[in-house]
Each structure stands twice: as C-alpha cells, then as structure tokens.
Design an enzyme around this catalytic site. Structure first.
Site, PDB file in Angstrom:
ATOM      1  N   HIS A 240     -31.004  -4.084  67.197  1.00 55.75           N
ATOM      2  CA  HIS A 240     -30.928  -5.369  67.200  1.00 55.75           C
ATOM      3  C   HIS A 240     -32.079  -6.272  66.569  1.00 55.75           C
ATOM      4  O   HIS A 240     -33.186  -5.889  66.697  1.00 55.75           O
ATOM      5  CB  HIS A 240     -31.259  -5.695  68.874  1.00 55.75           C
ATOM      6  CG  HIS A 240     -30.050  -5.405  69.656  1.00 55.75           C
ATOM      7  ND1 HIS A 240     -28.974  -6.088  70.078  1.00 55.75           N
ATOM      8  CD2 HIS A 240     -29.634  -4.083  70.200  1.00 55.75           C
ATOM      9  CE1 HIS A 240     -28.015  -5.466  70.685  1.00 55.75           C
ATOM     10  NE2 HIS A 240     -28.440  -3.955  70.850  1.00 55.75           N
TER      11      HIS A 240
ATOM     12  N   TYR B 101     -30.345 -13.011  77.660  1.00 53.46           N
ATOM     13  CA  TYR B 101     -31.203 -13.430  79.012  1.00 53.46           C
ATOM     14  C   TYR B 101     -30.832 -14.673  79.354  1.00 53.46           C
ATOM     15  O   TYR B 101     -31.263 -15.710  78.692  1.00 53.46           O
ATOM     16  CB  TYR B 101     -32.735 -13.246  78.438  1.00 53.46           C
ATOM     17  CG  TYR B 101     -33.345 -11.803  78.312  1.00 53.46           C
ATOM     18  CD1 TYR B 101     -33.914 -11.209  79.166  1.00 53.46           C
ATOM     19  CD2 TYR B 101     -33.226 -11.422  77.027  1.00 53.46           C
ATOM     20  CE1 TYR B 101     -34.406  -9.971  78.905  1.00 53.46           C
ATOM     21  CE2 TYR B 101     -33.715 -10.095  76.524  1.00 53.46           C
ATOM     22  CZ  TYR B 101     -34.316  -9.473  77.744  1.00 53.46           C
ATOM     23  OH  TYR B 101     -34.884  -8.076  77.189  1.00 53.46           O
TER      24      TYR B 101
ATOM     25  N   PRO C 123     -39.342  -5.968  84.990  1.00 50.82           N
ATOM     26  CA  PRO C 123     -38.508  -5.325  83.635  1.00 50.82           C
ATOM     27  C   PRO C 123     -38.134  -6.082  82.567  1.00 50.82           C
ATOM     28  O   PRO C 123     -37.712  -5.796  81.512  1.00 50.82           O
ATOM     29  CB  PRO C 123     -37.246  -4.345  84.173  1.00 50.82           C
ATOM     30  CG  PRO C 123     -37.249  -5.142  85.687  1.00 50.82           C
ATOM     31  CD  PRO C 123     -38.634  -5.618  86.271  1.00 50.82           C
TER      32      PRO C 123
ATOM     33  N   LYS D 168     -40.765  -3.798  78.832  1.00 51.00           N
ATOM     34  CA  LYS D 168     -42.115  -3.168  78.619  1.00 51.00           C
ATOM     35  C   LYS D 168     -42.514  -1.719  79.181  1.00 51.00           C
ATOM     36  O   LYS D 168     -43.435  -1.065  78.551  1.00 51.00           O
ATOM     37  CB  LYS D 168     -43.289  -4.280  78.763  1.00 51.00           C
ATOM     38  CG  LYS D 168     -43.246  -5.402  77.818  1.00 51.00           C
ATOM     39  CD  LYS D 168     -43.661  -5.033  76.257  1.00 51.00           C
ATOM     40  CE  LYS D 168     -43.268  -5.905  75.164  1.00 51.00           C
ATOM     41  NZ  LYS D 168     -42.235  -5.260  74.789  1.00 51.00           N
TER      42      LYS D 168
ATOM     43  N   TYR E 222     -42.222  -9.137  72.156  1.00 52.14           N
ATOM     44  CA  TYR E 222     -40.837  -8.351  72.342  1.00 52.14           C
ATOM     45  C   TYR E 222     -40.882  -6.848  71.369  1.00 52.14           C
ATOM     46  O   TYR E 222     -40.392  -5.836  72.164  1.00 52.14           O
ATOM     47  CB  TYR E 222     -39.634  -9.175  71.886  1.00 52.14           C
ATOM     48  CG  TYR E 222     -38.349  -8.568  72.755  1.00 52.14           C
ATOM     49  CD1 TYR E 222     -38.282  -8.619  73.925  1.00 52.14           C
ATOM     50  CD2 TYR E 222     -37.507  -7.821  72.206  1.00 52.14           C
ATOM     51  CE1 TYR E 222     -37.005  -8.496  74.903  1.00 52.14           C
ATOM     52  CE2 TYR E 222     -36.294  -7.459  72.818  1.00 52.14           C
ATOM     53  CZ  TYR E 222     -36.205  -7.736  73.997  1.00 52.14           C
ATOM     54  OH  TYR E 222     -35.061  -7.111  74.850  1.00 52.14           O
TER      55      TYR E 222
END
Ligand code: FAD
Ligand code: DHB
Length: 393
Positions: free
Chosen positions: A72, A203, A295, A299, A387
């Site tokens: 991604h 998200y 979550p 990580k 991220y």
C-alpha cells in the site's frame, strides 16, 4: 537441555528473535504453550512496516509475503462522509507498508525455523523461570501441557510470551513500573468472504465512531468497528454489523461497500500499557509482554520485532565482542521507540474514535486533527512517517 538463549513464546517476538540469533550464530530454543495449529490460525494484526518487510527478505522469509501481501502506498482517512488520501509513499521518500496477516508471517517463521533445524516446543504447560539474578538461569516446563518436567538451562531468558505470560511477572514488582490506559471502547472485528471494496485501507470516524476497512486476500476482507468493550458478540447479528459498516463508511458519491458472508467475528478491548524497565538480571522481555498499544496505528507486531532486533544486536555484541554495554541499555534503547509508538497509537485512537466520556469540545478537536492531516503537509508527513515505521535512532 542446554542452549544459549531460552525463549518463552513462539509469537512474532519469539520467532523473529530465534531467526535473528541464528543469523549471528547464537543458539536458542522456543517453548510455546499453544499448539502449532492454534498459533498459525489465530487472526490478529495485518500491517507490516517497511523495514519489517525488508527484514523478512533479509532473513530469507519474504518469498510468500512478496507474492501474496498487498503493498500500500497510502491510506484513506474519512470523516464528514468525505475521504482523504494520505500519500504515505510520497511523504516518506518512497516507503510503503504491506498488508500480510500476522498468522501468515508466523507460518513462514515457523516453517523457516524448523527447516533450519531450530527447535520450537509447542503445547507446553507450567512454564516457570528460575535464577535470572544468577549466572545460570533456567526455564522449567512440562511437555504436552502436563507431561514430563523438562528444563532449558541457558545464559539468558527472553519473555516473548505476550501480555498474559509469566515473563513480565518474573521481574520483582518493586523493580518495575507499569503505565496503563484503558479505553472505553473495543473493536469488533470480522472476516468476510467478499471482493475488495476499496483499493486501500480506510480509517473512518463517522456518526457512531470508528471503523476500519482492511484486506486479507482478493476475496477475503477484514473489517473492524468500534463497540462497547464489554458487549457480547451474540448481540451483533450479521445484519446489525453490516448496517453499522454501511453507516460508518457511507459517502455521497455513490460508492457502496461490498457485503459477503461473515466467516469469523470477535470483540477485543483496547489498552495502552508499558512496563519499565524491560529487563532484570538475565531476563529480557519483548513485545506484548512489555507493552501493549491499541491497534489503531497497526504498531503491535512491528514493535515486537523492533524489540528483538535490538536484543539480537546486544546479544551478538556480548557473545562476539564480550561487550555488556548494549545488553545493559536494551530497555532504554527499546523504550525510546516504544513510547513514540504508544504516542502514535494513542493519537490515532483518540482522533478516530467517538468517546462518550469526552466533551463535545474534545470531539471537535479530533476533527480538527483530521482536517490538519488534510490541509497541512507537516501534519500528514508526521502521520506517514509514524505509519511506515520511524527510523531507529
Ligand atoms: P504474542 O503474539 O502474544 O505471542 C506470545 C506467545 O507466547 C503466544 O503465542 C503465547 O501462547 C505464548 N505464551 C504465553 N504464555 C506462555 C507460557 N507460559 N509458556 C509458553 N508460551 C507462552 N496488532 C495490530 O497491529 N493490529 C491488529 O489488528 C491487532 N489485533 C490484535 C488482536 C488480538 C486478539 C490480540 C491479542 C492482539 C492484536 N494485535 C494487533 C497485537 C499484535 O497481534 C501483537 O502486538 C503481537 O502478537 C505481539 O507479538 P508477541 O510475540 O509480543 O506476543
Ligand atoms: C489491520 C489492523 C490494524 O490494527 C490496522 O491499523 C490496519 C489493518 C488489519 O488487521 O488488517
């Protein structure tokens, strides 16, 4: 039996450690309380940071990940029924994450370890740690749960045994400090047999709060939704679950979520937790044994691998150069990264969830945080750097 490093746990922390130690010629044995099937089938995390992807390849374990994982180059954030693409790759000099499920990583690590002649003893019971403040520590356990008593005599013990294992508890209570935050919401996660609805992870924080759309394979998708952590899964019919997903992922541009049969569903609580220090005498704890993140930032698994990378370098320095320095600083080195991951996971969690205990003022601030990611490149870059995985300092 005798080995240099006795490892409790065959999760990501314990198995990566065994591979990393083998690379530098240090012997290790893993003991694991669950069966191999159970370890290989439990559905957990999904996202690998860019350097974990590279590490899998360096260790000769990356072949299936490269074939079956989903690379991604960005993520989608959604609020106010609108989507915003965060260009992770563009903001981080070309770094990408891979969605490749934890249990697939574990299958590759286990198969690789066994074919290298490494030993993983599954299904053990009664794990007990002894002598960590002496030069001759040991781990006692029973084969097949309640069978014959066996002992691993070793130079060092590693507690890579998750949040509920005996590793952390073996550090005397007066020698450790624990920091904890429990969130007033949990995640309901499902696996569904359906084609992908969107090309990247979404998200969203919309109406009743958080939802996440992720993937497992071209025809199996992983979705999460914020829920009451004390709720019973039997209160969530498939219709109710899909209704909530449609509300939270809804947009005004005609897009629609693809439904499918639900293959698996369950609820997990969310917590932040850190134990300091992560070592005592000849015991070192790593991964979930030492820290938990909610979550939302993806990580948990990555942080477990970061700990054991530091530990493998410290053990290498000890065995090869007879230098104690890195081993003594193991906890301090790890905790620098741990607290940054705790911060990022807390930031993503508070920004993206609806918290009934907060005031409307605080809720508005979270939407301002989301809008900052849209409008400020500095804010977007900060999110992207965290991220994909921060550099090791
Ligand atoms: P673990 O994976 O917990 O491995 C520890 C191992 O030690 C286990 O296999 C356990 O059976 C074994 N063990 C425990 N006690 C003993 C004993 N006495 N003797 C021998 N062996 C023992 N992270 C994300 O980033 N995204 C997610 O979506 C996500 N979802 C999650 C869902 C659940 C239900 C859970 C529990 C965690 C989730 N995580 C997620 C977190 C992520 O999976 C963990 O951070 C990761 O597994 C940590 O790896 P570990 O090796 O430290 O611990
Ligand atoms: C997944 C889990 C996460 O916690 C996350 O942030 C992204 C993806 C997953 O299970 O695919």
């Amino acid at each position: 039996m005798r080995t240099q490093v006795g490892i409790i746990g065959a999760g990501p922390a314990g198995l990566f450690l065994a591979h990393l130690l083998r690379r530098v010629g240090i012997s290790a044995v893993n003991i694991e309380s669950r069966s191999r099937d159970d370890v290989e089938e439990t559905v957990r995390a999904g996202v690998l940071e860019h350097w974990v992807v590279e590490l899998m390849q360096e260790l000769g374990l990356g072949e299936r990940m490269l074939r079956e994982g989903h690379f991604h180059d960005g993520i989608t954030l959604q609020w106010n029924r609108e989507r915003h693409h965060v260009d992770i790759q563009g903001l981080t000099d070309g770094k990408r994450v891979v969605v490749y499920p934890q249990h697939e990583v574990l299958k590759d690590l286990i198969a690789g370890r066994l074919s290298d002649g490494g030993e993983i003893i599954f299904g053990v019971g009664g794990t007990t740690i002894r002598g960590i403040d002496t030069a001759r520590p040991a781990i006692d356990f029973r084969r097949d749960g309640t069978g014959a008593l066996d002992t691993i005599d070793c130079d060092y013990v590693v507690g890579a045994d998750g949040f509920h294992g005996p590793g952390r508890q073996a550090i005397p209570a007066k020698n450790r400090t624990e920091y904890q935050k429990i969130y007033p919401f949990g995640w309901l996660g499902i696996l569904t047999r359906a084609p992908r609805s969107w090309h990247e992870l979404i998200y969203t924080n919309q109406q009743d709060g958080f939802a996440l759309l992720s993937t497992r394979s071209p025809d199996v998708q992983r979705l999460y939704i914020q829920c009451d952590p004390g709720d019973d899964i039997s209160n969530w019919s498939d219709d109710r679950i899909w209704g909530q997903f449609h509300t939270r992922f809804g947009t005004d541009d005609g897009w629609s979520l693809t439904e499918g049969p639900i293959l698996q569903k369950g609820i997990i609580p969310l917590r932040s937790f850190v134990c300091e220090p992560m070592q005592y005498g000849r015991l070192f704890i790593a991964g979930d044994a030492a820290h938990i993140v909610p979550p939302t930032g993806a990580k948990g698994l990555n942080l477990a691998v970061a700990d054991v990378l530091v530990l493998s370098r410290a053990l290498d320095a000890k065995y090869r150069g007879n230098s104690q320095d890195l081993l003594d600083r193991y906890s301090a080195i790890c905790l620098r990264r741990v607290w940054k991951a705790e911060r990022f996971s807390w930031y993503m969690t508070t920004m993206l969830h609806r918290n009934e205990l907060e005031t409307d003022f605080e809720q508005r601030i979270h939407f301002a945080d989301l809008d900052l990611v849209r409008s400020s490149q500095a804010s977007a870059r900060s999110l992207a750097e965290n991220y994909v995985g921060l550099p090791f300092d």
